[in-house]
Design a protein around this motif. Structure first.
Motif, PDB file in Angstrom:
ATOM      1  N   UNK A 154      -4.559   3.963  -4.500  1.00 21.02           N
ATOM      2  CA  UNK A 154      -5.666   3.014  -4.408  1.00 21.02           C
ATOM      3  C   UNK A 154      -6.463   3.208  -3.123  1.00 21.02           C
ATOM      4  N   UNK A 155      -5.773   3.461  -2.020  1.00 21.21           N
ATOM      5  CA  UNK A 155      -6.470   3.657  -0.744  1.00 21.21           C
ATOM      6  C   UNK A 155      -7.379   4.875  -0.791  1.00 21.21           C
ATOM      7  N   UNK A 156      -6.880   5.971  -1.354  1.00 23.25           N
ATOM      8  CA  UNK A 156      -7.702   7.184  -1.473  1.00 23.25           C
ATOM      9  C   UNK A 156      -8.895   6.921  -2.392  1.00 23.25           C
ATOM     10  N   UNK A 157      -8.649   6.210  -3.496  1.00 23.49           N
ATOM     11  CA  UNK A 157      -9.735   5.901  -4.429  1.00 23.49           C
ATOM     12  C   UNK A 157     -10.828   5.085  -3.758  1.00 23.49           C
ATOM     13  N   UNK A 158     -10.456   4.290  -2.761  1.00 25.33           N
ATOM     14  CA  UNK A 158     -11.432   3.450  -2.062  1.00 25.33           C
ATOM     15  C   UNK A 158     -12.056   4.133  -0.853  1.00 25.33           C
ATOM     16  N   UNK A 159     -11.736   5.407  -0.663  1.00 33.94           N
ATOM     17  CA  UNK A 159     -12.382   6.175   0.391  1.00 33.94           C
ATOM     18  C   UNK A 159     -11.670   6.195   1.719  1.00 33.94           C
ATOM     19  N   UNK A 160     -10.456   5.642   1.777  1.00 32.05           N
ATOM     20  CA  UNK A 160      -9.680   5.727   3.006  1.00 32.05           C
ATOM     21  C   UNK A 160      -9.025   7.098   3.115  1.00 32.05           C
ATOM     22  N   UNK A 161      -8.832   7.548   4.334  1.00 31.48           N
ATOM     23  CA  UNK A 161      -8.057   8.765   4.571  1.00 31.48           C
ATOM     24  C   UNK A 161      -6.597   8.347   4.724  1.00 31.48           C
ATOM     25  N   UNK A 162      -5.697   9.014   4.003  1.00 34.97           N
ATOM     26  CA  UNK A 162      -4.303   8.592   3.966  1.00 34.97           C
ATOM     27  C   UNK A 162      -3.380   9.723   4.368  1.00 34.97           C
ATOM     28  N   UNK A 163      -2.464   9.416   5.281  1.00 33.79           N
ATOM     29  CA  UNK A 163      -1.363  10.315   5.635  1.00 33.79           C
ATOM     30  C   UNK A 163      -0.098   9.684   5.072  1.00 33.79           C
ATOM     31  N   UNK A 164       0.544  10.380   4.171  1.00 36.16           N
ATOM     32  CA  UNK A 164       1.760   9.893   3.520  1.00 36.16           C
ATOM     33  C   UNK A 164       2.978  10.483   4.221  1.00 36.16           C
ATOM     34  N   UNK A 165       3.763   9.613   4.872  1.00 43.17           N
ATOM     35  CA  UNK A 165       4.987  10.040   5.546  1.00 43.17           C
ATOM     36  C   UNK A 165       6.168   9.599   4.689  1.00 43.17           C
ATOM     37  N   UNK A 166       6.915  10.559   4.173  1.00 44.57           N
ATOM     38  CA  UNK A 166       8.027  10.220   3.277  1.00 44.57           C
ATOM     39  C   UNK A 166       9.143  11.233   3.469  1.00 44.57           C
ATOM     40  N   UNK A 167      10.383  10.745   3.449  1.00 40.45           N
ATOM     41  CA  UNK A 167      11.544  11.622   3.612  1.00 40.45           C
ATOM     42  C   UNK A 167      11.939  12.290   2.307  1.00 40.45           C
ATOM     43  N   UNK A 168      11.377  11.819   1.187  1.00 45.12           N
ATOM     44  CA  UNK A 168      11.731  12.326  -0.145  1.00 45.12           C
ATOM     45  C   UNK A 168      13.233  12.207  -0.397  1.00 45.12           C
ATOM     46  N   UNK A 169      13.751  11.003  -0.231  1.00 43.41           N
ATOM     47  CA  UNK A 169      15.132  10.730  -0.622  1.00 43.41           C
ATOM     48  C   UNK A 169      15.180  10.626  -2.147  1.00 43.41           C
ATOM     49  N   UNK A 170      16.297  10.140  -2.692  1.00 40.00           N
ATOM     50  CA  UNK A 170      16.493  10.186  -4.140  1.00 40.00           C
ATOM     51  C   UNK A 170      15.368   9.510  -4.925  1.00 40.00           C
ATOM     52  N   UNK A 171      14.738   8.475  -4.353  1.00 38.71           N
ATOM     53  CA  UNK A 171      13.720   7.723  -5.096  1.00 38.71           C
ATOM     54  C   UNK A 171      12.303   8.205  -4.815  1.00 38.71           C
ATOM     55  N   UNK A 172      12.125   9.125  -3.882  1.00 33.28           N
ATOM     56  CA  UNK A 172      10.799   9.642  -3.586  1.00 33.28           C
ATOM     57  C   UNK A 172      10.395  10.703  -4.599  1.00 33.28           C
ATOM     58  N   UNK A 173       9.148  10.701  -4.999  1.00 27.19           N
ATOM     59  CA  UNK A 173       8.704  11.596  -6.069  1.00 27.19           C
ATOM     60  C   UNK A 173       7.244  11.971  -5.833  1.00 27.19           C
ATOM     61  N   UNK A 174       6.992  13.187  -5.428  1.00 24.54           N
ATOM     62  CA  UNK A 174       5.624  13.610  -5.160  1.00 24.54           C
ATOM     63  C   UNK A 174       4.774  13.651  -6.425  1.00 24.54           C
ATOM     64  N   UNK A 175       5.418  13.719  -7.604  1.00 26.33           N
ATOM     65  CA  UNK A 175       4.662  13.673  -8.853  1.00 26.33           C
ATOM     66  C   UNK A 175       3.903  12.351  -8.994  1.00 26.33           C
ATOM     67  N   UNK A 176       4.362  11.306  -8.292  1.00 28.73           N
ATOM     68  CA  UNK A 176       3.643  10.029  -8.309  1.00 28.73           C
ATOM     69  C   UNK A 176       2.232  10.162  -7.748  1.00 28.73           C
ATOM     70  N   UNK A 177       2.014  11.235  -6.976  1.00 25.82           N
ATOM     71  CA  UNK A 177       0.750  11.400  -6.249  1.00 25.82           C
ATOM     72  C   UNK A 177      -0.040  12.611  -6.734  1.00 25.82           C
ATOM     73  N   UNK A 178       0.295  13.082  -7.925  1.00 25.28           N
ATOM     74  CA  UNK A 178      -0.386  14.269  -8.456  1.00 25.28           C
ATOM     75  C   UNK A 178      -1.895  14.061  -8.543  1.00 25.28           C
ATOM     76  N   UNK A 179      -2.309  12.822  -8.809  1.00 22.15           N
ATOM     77  CA  UNK A 179      -3.744  12.555  -8.982  1.00 22.15           C
ATOM     78  C   UNK A 179      -4.532  12.665  -7.688  1.00 22.15           C
TER      79      UNK A 179
END
Length: 346
Positions: free
Chosen positions: A19-44
């Protein structure tokens, strides 16, 4: 605005990032990608020039300092957390380390960065938490921002601790913070260990649909995209040092929620017998809070926000999303704990 989002590959975090990207914000996503993290969530948004991914653990202070200095965000939205109550019963240590020590690291890294930048007036540290810190309600009443904390599980206790740290850093060091406590989220990209996806996926697989106790526990259900909208609003317009409860205004007993999902599936993918026939009552989990309910008056009156999606509409959208995105959830079936009964070691 440039926003650093921690836990942006998780369920709620990825909704915020999209939603933030869609609204024109610049976003830095910091994630450890533990068992519940999924980069496919952000494919768009993965190829969007306004989106950057940094793999790091909030328990790693040096990494946090490096990322803040490199990207120089205008705000931090801190969502990274261990969040599954059942897992906290089986292994509370991860919740203490991530939710308490990790939040301490985030606060200190943010404070150091804020000071180094000359304490810019517009900087914000938004801490995202849960209504579970308030404990359990009886048949009447609602949680307000002034409800005393009374956490009952290792998860909620660790989140309560992190909330207290954030408030202390505001009062002691002047760090410009806002806090939010939300009710139960549901929607697309929900990791398949939580109630709503468990019901959908077990139903489709012809497996028993587990319901704790008699299914009489009541929750307030908040559609995740509504939540993301509220979070960005609080970040931009919330009063410093203020907390805001975010609810869906959709209270439902677990058994009624499960039956509603089964009814939606009966319509969308009918089988010879109703999906509700698969409902199986199982032993309740330890310390299972009876009822949560959010009084959203503050965010409504001060910021003009109300949820836009009813639980019936949101569940219909959610069921359809899981039917349409089998590749996404099948890829997660072999992750640690998925499809297993957790929370039995207490």
């Amino acid at each position: 605005m440039k926003i650093l989002v921690t836990g942006g590959a998780g369920f709620i975090g990825s909704a915020v990032v999209r939603l933030a990207v869609a609204r024109g914000h610049e976003v830095v996503n910091l994630d450890a990608l533990t068992y519940a993290g999924c980069l496919e969530n952000l494919a768009s948004v993965a190829d969007d020039p306004f989106y950057t991914f940094e793999q790091a653990d909030i328990r790693d202070r040096a990494a946090l300092d490096r990322i803040l200095a490199a990207h120089q965000p205008d705000a931090v939205m801190h969502l990274a957390a261990e969040s599954h109550v059942d897992r906290s019963i089986d292994g509370p240590g991860d919740f203490i380390e991530t939710n308490i020590t990790g939040t301490y690291n985030m606060l200190e890294a943010a404070r150091s960065y804020w000071v180094a930048q000359g304490k810019p007036e517009g900087f914000r540290f938004h801490h995202i938490s849960t209504d579970e810190v308030y404990g359990s309600l009886g048949a009447e009443g609602m949680f307000t921002e002034d409800t005393p904390y009374d956490p009952r599980s290792p998860y909620s206790a660790s989140k309560a601790s992190s909330d207290h740290l954030v408030r202390a850093w505001h009062e002691t060091y002047g760090l410009p913070v806002v806090l939010t406590n939300c009710s139960n989220n549901y929607g697309a990209f929900h990791f398949p260990e939580k109630l709503v996806p468990v019901v959908i996926l077990n139903a489709l697989a012809g497996k028993p649909i587990p319901v704790y106790g008699q299914g009489l526990n009541v929750r307030d259900w908040l559609y995740v995209e509504d939540h993301a909208d509220a979070l960005l609003l609080v970040l931009e317009k919330g009063a410093l040092g203020r907390s805001y409860n975010i609810g869906g205004e959709n209270e439902a007993r677990n058994i009624d929620l499960v039956k509603t999902i089964c009814s939606i599936l009966d319509q969308k993918r009918p089988e010879e017998t109703p999906y509700a026939d698969q409902i199986t009552f199982v032993q309740d989990r330890a310390g299972h809070d009876l009822r949560y309910a959010i009084d959203p008056s503050r965010i409504r009156d001060e910021l003009g926000w109300r949820p836009s999606v009813t639980v019936e509409e949101g569940l219909e959208r959610t069921v359809q999303w899981y039917l349409d995105n089998e590749d996404w959830w099948r890829a997660l079936q072999n992750r640690d704990g998925v499809g297993q009964r957790l929370g039995t070691k207490g």
